[in-house]
Design a protein around this motif. Structure first.
Motif, PDB file in Angstrom:
ATOM      1  N   ARG A 309      84.244  79.731  16.885  1.00 38.15           N
ATOM      2  CA  ARG A 309      84.138  79.492  18.329  1.00 38.15           C
ATOM      3  C   ARG A 309      83.985  80.808  19.088  1.00 38.15           C
ATOM      4  O   ARG A 309      83.135  80.918  19.983  1.00 38.15           O
ATOM      5  N   LEU A 360      83.083  71.733  11.408  1.00 40.11           N
ATOM      6  CA  LEU A 360      83.485  70.807  12.461  1.00 40.11           C
ATOM      7  C   LEU A 360      83.526  71.499  13.815  1.00 40.11           C
ATOM      8  O   LEU A 360      83.138  70.917  14.833  1.00 40.11           O
ATOM      9  N   GLU A 361      83.972  72.764  13.814  1.00 44.00           N
ATOM     10  CA  GLU A 361      84.025  73.509  15.076  1.00 44.00           C
ATOM     11  C   GLU A 361      82.620  73.798  15.601  1.00 44.00           C
ATOM     12  O   GLU A 361      82.352  73.667  16.802  1.00 44.00           O
ATOM     13  N   ALA A 363      79.945  72.025  15.015  1.00 43.85           N
ATOM     14  CA  ALA A 363      79.409  70.755  15.510  1.00 43.85           C
ATOM     15  C   ALA A 363      79.939  70.452  16.911  1.00 43.85           C
ATOM     16  O   ALA A 363      79.195  69.970  17.787  1.00 43.85           O
ATOM     17  N   LYS A 364      81.194  70.749  17.152  1.00 39.70           N
ATOM     18  CA  LYS A 364      81.777  70.523  18.475  1.00 39.70           C
ATOM     19  C   LYS A 364      81.104  71.424  19.516  1.00 39.70           C
ATOM     20  O   LYS A 364      80.769  70.988  20.628  1.00 39.70           O
ATOM     21  N   ILE A 365      80.887  72.684  19.159  1.00 42.84           N
ATOM     22  CA  ILE A 365      80.230  73.625  20.074  1.00 42.84           C
ATOM     23  C   ILE A 365      78.817  73.151  20.403  1.00 42.84           C
ATOM     24  O   ILE A 365      78.390  73.189  21.564  1.00 42.84           O
ATOM     25  N   GLY A 367      77.606  70.146  20.470  1.00 41.15           N
ATOM     26  CA  GLY A 367      77.669  69.043  21.415  1.00 41.15           C
ATOM     27  C   GLY A 367      77.983  69.504  22.823  1.00 41.15           C
ATOM     28  O   GLY A 367      77.391  69.028  23.803  1.00 41.15           O
ATOM     29  N   GLU A 368      78.907  70.463  22.947  1.00 40.99           N
ATOM     30  CA  GLU A 368      79.270  70.976  24.268  1.00 40.99           C
ATOM     31  C   GLU A 368      78.104  71.690  24.935  1.00 40.99           C
ATOM     32  O   GLU A 368      77.848  71.512  26.132  1.00 40.99           O
TER      33      GLU A 368
END
Length: 447
Positions: A309, A360-361, A363-365, A367-368
């Motif tokens: 991140r 997973l992190e 992938a979250k970034i 999307g954001e």
């Protein structure tokens, strides 16, 4: 004694909406209309590593690509093995080229664009050069006329085979081919900076002949930026090809000197991106963070997500970022011998294609960013790189160097510096085009 204090990584991601654009369109964007960066991964097959080309199984490739697409990524960088594809200087195996096209088509079916590195070259500590440039046929891969002609034909052939595929981004000449040109390689093909530039021009032209208008570029490991007298220079990286490629690895002395939780580790990729702009002649030349990863033990497994991140968020704060391509997709199987230990655990996914915390992190970034994206503001503070155009001594820019530490000190203080070459620090047009309103010397940082 370090001058770079620790700082917990807690960067914020941008916050307005725009849609990602086609890969080539970013090349001409200004900072004020910068599209959302691309997000991808360097594809390391889960079965057989890059030796999978010897036993190519499209079903296994499809399953790998499904797991990559499941993270929300939009492209892969793929690596044909040079000796497998061109085992003789005048033999480029049609079947191997067909398999590469099949991989690209399978990626396209899953919404993934494809960049292809041609001259493999060097991967995860192993060299892959064909027999016609080694031992009894030893010839300099950068200067021998027959060898360079063979390389050019090979790259032209791969580019041409993919030219009509809408998901083909373009060619990278090879993976960190600069490592073959000097120390610490055990048997380098020594060249001058002028010879390196001529080699890059010749091979980039071959890619353009094969696939006109695509995003063709070259890449170097960080010797080009940090190692005195290395023949591949920052100017080559920042001026030749359609974009500047950055390969950021904190095991290069950064983590060892400053510590895992330091400003230097969290901002190393950002630093390299901004350092590259000192030598760029285009004010808004795209920069591609083409390799970055969380190597253990430098980044402990329980900190991989935080490192991911911090690294990505700080890179996203750099104007003109084309994209982020993580190293790598899948772990290297422990069934394969003799890799450096850190190479086995760099994947976003396991060998069984299960996402790991960093995956997973990321992938979250992704999307954001796709939901909320605003181009970063220009970096108004230019820290002067007091080096000549034809740079030979550049250790000041590397870990422990005076320039490196001054830049990191500014970051730790909350500034958003960029780099400007001494020869351009008084050029008002250049500074205005980049949005630089204040110029600092290294000495100013400590005053």
């Amino acid at each position: 004694m370090t001058v770079v204090p620790p700082r917990p990584p807690s960067p914020q991601l941008p916050t307005t909406h725009t849609e990602p654009t086609h890969p080539q369109s970013a090349h001409s964007q200004s900072a004020h209309s910068q599209p959302a960066p691309r997000f991808g991964v360097n594809y390391t097959p889960s079965v057989g590593w890059f030796h999978h080309w010897l036993d190519f199984d499209l079903d296994e490739v499809r399953a790998d690509l499904d797991s990559i697409a499941g993270l929300g990524l939009d492209h892969v960088r793929v690596f044909p093995l040079w000796p497998v594809f061109q085992p003789n200087r005048t033999l480029i195996r049609p079947r191997a080229v067909e398999q590469l096209v099949a991989l690209a088509d399978a990626a396209g079916e899953r919404g993934l664009d494809v960049n292809v590195d041609g001259l493999q070259g060097h991967l995860s500590s192993f060299d892959f050069q064909p027999a016609w440039v080694s031992t009894w046929h030893r010839r300099n891969m950068f200067t021998d006329p027959d060898v360079v002609a063979g390389e050019a034909e090979y790259l032209r052939t791969l580019a041409s085979a993919l030219a009509d595929r809408p998901n083909f981004i373009g060619m990278t000449l090879g993976n960190e081919t600069n490592q073959f040109s000097g120390d610490p390689h055990p048997d380098p093909d020594r060249i001058t900076p002028a010879q390196a530039a001529a080699w890059l021009d010749r091979l980039l032209a071959a890619c353009e002949e094969g696939a006109p208008g695509k995003l063709h570029l070259h890449c170097s490991y960080d010797a080009a930026w940090y190692l005195d007298d290395h023949p591949f220079t920052p100017g080559h990286a920042a001026r030749q090809g359609a974009a500047t490629a950055i390969h950021s690895w904190v095991f290069n002395g950064t983590q060892q000197r400053y510590g895992t939780d330091s400003t230097a580790v969290a901002h190393h990729a950002e630093y390299m991106i901004e350092l590259s702009k000192a030598w760029a002649t285009e004010a808004h030349r795209p920069v591609w963070l083409q390799e970055v990863g969380a190597p253990q033990p430098h980044i402990p497994a329980d900190k991989a997500a935080d490192f991911t991140r911090a690294t990505v968020a700080n890179a996203l704060d750099c104007p003109d970022l084309w994209g982020v391509t993580w190293w790598c997709s899948h772990d290297v199987s422990k069934d394969l011998a003799d890799f450096p230990e850190l190479e086995y655990r760099l994947g976003l996914l396991t060998n069984s294609r299960e996402p790991k915390p960093a995956g997973l992190e990321l992938a979250k970034i992704v999307g954001e960013v796709r939901e909320h994206w605003a181009p970063p503001a220009p970096r108004a503070v230019g820290l002067v790189v007091d080096l000549p155009e034809e740079v030979t001594a550049r250790a000041t820019c590397g870990p422990g160097g005076r320039y490196y530490e001054a830049f990191m000190h500014l970051l730790a203080e909350g500034a958003r510096p960029t780099a400007v070459l001494a020869g351009l620090a008084g050029d008002k047009n250049h500074l205005t085009a980049r949005g630089i309103t204040e110029v600092l010397a290294v000495e100013d940082v400590w005053s």
